[in-house]
Motif scaffolding. Structure first.
Motif, PDB file in Angstrom:
ATOM      1  N   UNK A  78     -37.129 -24.247  17.594  1.00  0.00           N
ATOM      2  CA  UNK A  78     -38.195 -25.118  18.107  1.00  0.00           C
ATOM      3  C   UNK A  78     -37.673 -26.275  18.952  1.00  0.00           C
ATOM      4  N   UNK A  79     -36.350 -26.290  19.117  1.00  0.00           N
ATOM      5  CA  UNK A  79     -35.768 -27.373  19.921  1.00  0.00           C
ATOM      6  C   UNK A  79     -36.326 -27.321  21.344  1.00  0.00           C
ATOM      7  N   UNK A  80     -36.698 -28.496  21.866  1.00  0.00           N
ATOM      8  CA  UNK A  80     -37.300 -28.531  23.203  1.00  0.00           C
ATOM      9  C   UNK A  80     -36.331 -29.088  24.232  1.00  0.00           C
ATOM     10  N   UNK A  81     -36.406 -28.526  25.433  1.00  0.00           N
ATOM     11  CA  UNK A  81     -35.526 -28.960  26.521  1.00  0.00           C
ATOM     12  C   UNK A  81     -36.044 -30.263  27.121  1.00  0.00           C
ATOM     13  N   UNK A  82     -35.121 -31.173  27.416  1.00  0.00           N
ATOM     14  CA  UNK A  82     -35.514 -32.440  28.044  1.00  0.00           C
ATOM     15  C   UNK A  82     -34.988 -32.432  29.476  1.00  0.00           C
ATOM     16  N   UNK A  83     -35.885 -32.497  30.435  1.00  0.00           N
ATOM     17  CA  UNK A  83     -35.465 -32.376  31.835  1.00  0.00           C
ATOM     18  C   UNK A  83     -35.026 -33.718  32.432  1.00  0.00           C
ATOM     19  N   UNK A 125     -26.431 -33.115  33.198  1.00  0.00           N
ATOM     20  CA  UNK A 125     -25.720 -32.106  32.400  1.00  0.00           C
ATOM     21  C   UNK A 125     -26.336 -30.771  32.782  1.00  0.00           C
ATOM     22  N   UNK A 126     -25.497 -29.814  33.170  1.00  0.00           N
ATOM     23  CA  UNK A 126     -26.040 -28.508  33.541  1.00  0.00           C
ATOM     24  C   UNK A 126     -25.084 -27.409  33.093  1.00  0.00           C
ATOM     25  N   UNK A 127     -25.601 -26.200  33.056  1.00  0.00           N
ATOM     26  CA  UNK A 127     -24.800 -25.072  32.577  1.00  0.00           C
ATOM     27  C   UNK A 127     -23.857 -24.566  33.667  1.00  0.00           C
ATOM     28  N   UNK A 128     -22.566 -24.560  33.354  1.00  0.00           N
ATOM     29  CA  UNK A 128     -21.563 -24.151  34.335  1.00  0.00           C
ATOM     30  C   UNK A 128     -21.278 -22.656  34.320  1.00  0.00           C
ATOM     31  N   UNK A 129     -22.113 -21.874  33.614  1.00  0.00           N
ATOM     32  CA  UNK A 129     -21.787 -20.431  33.563  1.00  0.00           C
ATOM     33  C   UNK A 129     -21.952 -19.793  34.949  1.00  0.00           C
ATOM     34  N   UNK A 131     -22.661 -21.869  40.960  1.00  0.00           N
ATOM     35  CA  UNK A 131     -23.513 -22.089  42.136  1.00  0.00           C
ATOM     36  C   UNK A 131     -24.676 -23.018  41.826  1.00  0.00           C
ATOM     37  N   UNK A 132     -24.810 -23.340  40.544  1.00  0.00           N
ATOM     38  CA  UNK A 132     -25.832 -24.304  40.137  1.00  0.00           C
ATOM     39  C   UNK A 132     -25.608 -25.645  40.862  1.00  0.00           C
ATOM     40  N   UNK A 133     -24.366 -25.902  41.288  1.00  0.00           N
ATOM     41  CA  UNK A 133     -24.070 -27.173  41.971  1.00  0.00           C
ATOM     42  C   UNK A 133     -24.923 -27.357  43.223  1.00  0.00           C
ATOM     43  N   UNK A 134     -24.959 -26.332  44.103  1.00  0.00           N
ATOM     44  CA  UNK A 134     -25.758 -26.552  45.320  1.00  0.00           C
ATOM     45  C   UNK A 134     -27.252 -26.490  45.030  1.00  0.00           C
ATOM     46  N   UNK A 135     -27.601 -25.764  43.972  1.00  0.00           N
ATOM     47  CA  UNK A 135     -29.030 -25.734  43.600  1.00  0.00           C
ATOM     48  C   UNK A 135     -29.474 -27.113  43.131  1.00  0.00           C
ATOM     49  N   UNK A 148     -34.877 -28.013  39.917  1.00  0.00           N
ATOM     50  CA  UNK A 148     -34.930 -28.500  38.531  1.00  0.00           C
ATOM     51  C   UNK A 148     -33.954 -27.771  37.615  1.00  0.00           C
ATOM     52  N   UNK A 149     -32.694 -28.122  37.676  1.00  0.00           N
ATOM     53  CA  UNK A 149     -31.726 -27.551  36.741  1.00  0.00           C
ATOM     54  C   UNK A 149     -31.126 -28.668  35.901  1.00  0.00           C
TER      55      UNK A 149
END
Ligand code: GLU
Length: 283
Positions: free
Chosen positions: A192-197, A242-246, A249-253, A259-260
């Motif tokens: 039930x943990x919710x993501x905080x954007x 804080x973002x997922x480094x898996x 390419x999330x960097x340029x997004x 919204x990442x």
């Protein structure tokens, strides 16, 4: 007024931190060259947009252990420090080889707590960063694990990257981690943990949400260190994500304003002194 995420396009000086677990194949602990290559390409592309870029990278100790067949769990201090000396050189060699493909000059900066607490050291470090960035170089930073004894250890690269952000007056810090961002509870344990954007302000409730562990067995940063990093970066006047480094390419997004991850909005605190904060850490 531009929206929070849109404003990221205008950031001028960016610190990116990547952790050991994002740089290695989990099965073998060997470097993931594809990820390293994508990371380097992303960073060079930010440089090509005229931005100042600094990379804070872990992986020295893990790479050193691999090179001389030391088990990942062997954490005897002299062994770790020897492995850091071996691995840091390997890490830089690997990065420089890939950066060279893009004709991008890099530099190595290794820091300890003393680099910040000692006035002359801090002044010198600040000037060196400023000069390197003026020259268009990408500084690659790690803790000087080989000489960092108990008294002068920063201990994790989440905190180190926030310290660098404050030292060089960067306006954005991106922590690439093995999680998507901040949740109200550990999502691996509580469904039930919710993501905080977006975090507008870091308060005591939020600090207590940090858990001291991550899922990986390499690297040292948990959510707790990330919240301390957020405190430092936002107090110094930078946004932090804080973002997922898996997928690197999330960097340029992120830089495109999509919204990442979780963004912590900057709240410059005129009473925040980096040297005092660092001097009082771990006490
Ligand atoms: N400085 C350590 C290394 O390069 C890692 C610290 C961390 O993972 O936060 O191996």
């Amino acid at each position: 007024m531009k929206k929070t995420r849109e404003q990221l396009k205008d950031k001028k000086r960016i610190v990116v931190k990547i952790g050991s677990s994002s740089l290695q194949h989990p099965e073998t602990g060997e470097f993931d060259y594809i990820k390293l290559e994508v990371l380097v390409r992303e960073l060079c592309n930010l440089r090509n947009q005229g931005k100042d870029v600094v990379l804070v990278t872990s992986g020295a100790i893990a790479a050193g252990k691999k090179a001389v067949n030391i088990q990942p769990g062997d954490n005897e201090i002299a062994v770790k420090q020897a492995c850091a000396a071996i691995g840091q050189a390997r890490l830089m060699m690997t990065y420089q080889k890939i950066f060279a493909e893009y004709n991008q000059v890099t530099a190595q900066i290794l820091m300890t707590k003393n680099t910040i607490v000692d006035n002359l050291n801090r002044f010198n470090a600040h000037n060196t960063f400023a000069e390197l960035l003026k020259l268009g170089v990408i500084p690659i930073v790690n803790e000087n694990d080989t000489v960092a004894t108990y008294e002068i250890v920063i201990g994790d690269n989440d905190t180190l990257s926030a310290i660098v952000t404050a030292l060089i007056d960067a306006d954005l810090l991106i922590l690439l981690s093995d999680i998507d961002g901040l949740y109200t509870d550990d999502p691996r344990k509580n469904k039930n943990a919710e993501f905080i954007s977006t975090v507008e302000r870091i308060d005591d409730d939020l600090m207590s949400m940090g858990k001291a562990t991550t899922g990986s067995n390499v690297g040292t940063g948990g959510m707790n260190t990330k919240l301390i990093a957020a405190k430092i970066a936002t107090s110094a006047g930078a946004d932090m994500i804080i973002a997922n480094g898996k997928d690197v390419r999330i960097l340029h997004r992120i830089m495109d304003g999509r919204e990442y991850g979780t963004i912590f909005k900057s709240h410059k605190d005129e009473n925040f002194y980096l040297e005092d904060f660092v001097a009082n850490m771990n006490q």
